[in-house]
Design a protein around this motif. Structure first.
Motif, short mmCIF file in Angstrom:
data_model
loop_
_atom_site.label_atom_id
_atom_site.label_comp_id
_atom_site.label_asym_id
_atom_site.label_seq_id
_atom_site.Cartn_x
_atom_site.Cartn_y
_atom_site.Cartn_z
N LEU A 95 0.82 -1.21 0.00
CA LEU A 95 0.00 0.00 0.00
C LEU A 95 0.86 1.26 0.00
CD1 LEU A 95 -2.78 -1.10 2.51
CD2 LEU A 95 -3.00 -0.80 0.04
N ASN A 96 1.94 1.25 0.77
CA ASN A 96 2.81 2.42 0.80
C ASN A 96 3.59 2.59 -0.50
OD1 ASN A 96 2.12 3.55 3.28
ND2 ASN A 96 3.44 2.14 4.38
N ARG A 97 3.89 1.50 -1.19
CA ARG A 97 4.54 1.60 -2.50
C ARG A 97 3.62 2.31 -3.48
NH1 ARG A 97 5.44 -3.68 -3.80
NH2 ARG A 97 7.24 -3.65 -2.42
N ALA A 98 2.34 1.96 -3.45
CA ALA A 98 1.36 2.62 -4.33
C ALA A 98 1.25 4.10 -3.97
CB ALA A 98 0.00 1.94 -4.22
N ARG A 99 1.26 4.40 -2.69
CA ARG A 99 1.20 5.80 -2.26
C ARG A 99 2.44 6.58 -2.72
NH1 ARG A 99 -0.98 6.74 3.77
NH2 ARG A 99 -3.18 6.49 3.31
N LYS A 100 3.58 5.93 -2.63
CA LYS A 100 4.82 6.61 -3.03
C LYS A 100 4.78 6.95 -4.52
CE LYS A 100 9.82 6.19 -2.73
NZ LYS A 100 10.94 5.34 -2.29
N SER A 101 4.25 6.04 -5.33
CA SER A 101 4.17 6.31 -6.77
C SER A 101 3.18 7.44 -7.06
CB SER A 101 3.79 5.05 -7.55
OG SER A 101 2.46 4.68 -7.27
N ASP A 102 2.19 7.64 -6.17
CA ASP A 102 1.25 8.75 -6.31
C ASP A 102 1.74 10.01 -5.60
OD1 ASP A 102 -0.48 7.14 -7.71
OD2 ASP A 102 -1.85 6.79 -6.03
N GLN A 103 2.94 9.94 -5.02
CA GLN A 103 3.56 11.05 -4.28
C GLN A 103 2.67 11.51 -3.12
OE1 GLN A 103 4.51 13.89 -7.34
NE2 GLN A 103 6.36 12.78 -7.92
N VAL A 104 2.16 10.53 -2.37
CA VAL A 104 1.32 10.81 -1.21
C VAL A 104 2.19 10.68 0.04
CG1 VAL A 104 -0.68 10.03 0.11
CG2 VAL A 104 -0.72 9.95 -2.37
N SER A 105 2.04 11.61 0.97
CA SER A 105 2.81 11.61 2.21
C SER A 105 2.45 10.41 3.07
CB SER A 105 2.51 12.90 2.98
OG SER A 105 3.04 12.83 4.28
N TYR A 106 3.43 9.92 3.81
CA TYR A 106 3.17 8.84 4.77
C TYR A 106 2.33 9.33 5.94
CZ TYR A 106 6.62 5.98 2.35
OH TYR A 106 7.29 5.25 1.40
N ASP A 124 -7.76 3.11 2.72
CA ASP A 124 -6.75 4.12 2.44
C ASP A 124 -7.49 5.44 2.30
OD1 ASP A 124 -4.79 5.79 1.46
OD2 ASP A 124 -3.97 4.32 0.06
N THR A 125 -7.26 6.37 3.22
CA THR A 125 -8.00 7.63 3.21
C THR A 125 -7.57 8.53 2.05
OG1 THR A 125 -6.48 8.69 4.76
CG2 THR A 125 -8.42 7.58 5.69
N HIS A 126 -6.45 8.21 1.43
CA HIS A 126 -6.00 8.99 0.27
C HIS A 126 -6.90 8.78 -0.93
CE1 HIS A 126 -3.75 10.24 -3.22
NE2 HIS A 126 -3.59 8.99 -3.59
N ASP A 127 -7.17 7.51 -1.25
CA ASP A 127 -7.94 7.23 -2.47
C ASP A 127 -9.23 6.47 -2.23
OD1 ASP A 127 -6.96 4.72 -1.89
OD2 ASP A 127 -5.63 4.62 -3.62
N GLY A 128 -9.53 6.14 -0.97
CA GLY A 128 -10.78 5.47 -0.65
C GLY A 128 -10.79 3.98 -0.90
N VAL A 129 -9.66 3.40 -1.29
CA VAL A 129 -9.60 1.95 -1.52
C VAL A 129 -9.82 1.24 -0.18
CG1 VAL A 129 -8.10 0.03 -2.16
CG2 VAL A 129 -8.13 2.11 -3.54
#
Length: 157
Positions: A95-106, A124-129
């Protein structure tokens, strides 16, 4: 013009498949119209509020451990030692790898919820998944249960 024998579908197998599909639709319609409730796995998840929830952040520590942090307070909920809880480590790494590719903060938290039907869901509160952790097995899902917020009586909120 008549279709050539090489291009027409065989009649018996086609008839059997169509009959099976029609019978399936009739049985499902009869069950639903007859008052049969939806699948037990989804009951409560669609109409009720979660029984417990907590916003969590997951951070890799220099020693290889994973810090689980309450996003509301900034306090450590737990520290997962290196070489333990492989499911949690693998899931969060992906999940954090996907966030990193979207440039989302930890710092953007995940939402862990337990529903009335005892399903644990990680969102995931970033994208709702939303991941139904039971899809990975009872033991793997249970590894997240301790990280739900605890009241003074020890019960998850």
């Amino acid at each position: 013009m008549q279709p050539s024998p090489a291009t027409s579908a065989p009649k018996l197998p086609t008839t059997v498949v169509v009959a099976f599909l029609c019978a399936t639709l009739v049985f499902v319609a009869a069950a639903r119209l007859g008052g049969m409730p939806p699948s037990p796995g989804m009951t409560g998840q669609l109409t009720e509020a979660p029984e417990a929830s907590r916003l969590l952040r997951f951070a890799d520590a220099p020693d290889g451990s994973v810090r689980i942090i309450d996003a509301a307070t900034g306090e450590d909920v737990a520290i997962v030692a290196p070489g333990t809880n492989h499911f949690l480590r693998g899931l969060m790494r992906g999940l954090n790898r996907a966030r990193k590719s979207d440039q989302v903060s930890y710092d953007v938290p995940f939402l862990l919820q337990r529903w009335p039907n005892n399903r644990l869901v990680l969102i995931d509160t970033h994208d709702g998944v939303a991941l139904d952790l039971m899809a990975y097995g009872q033991t793997n899902a249970a590894s997240f249960e301790p990280y739900l917020k605890r009241s003074e009586g020890g019960q998850a909120q």
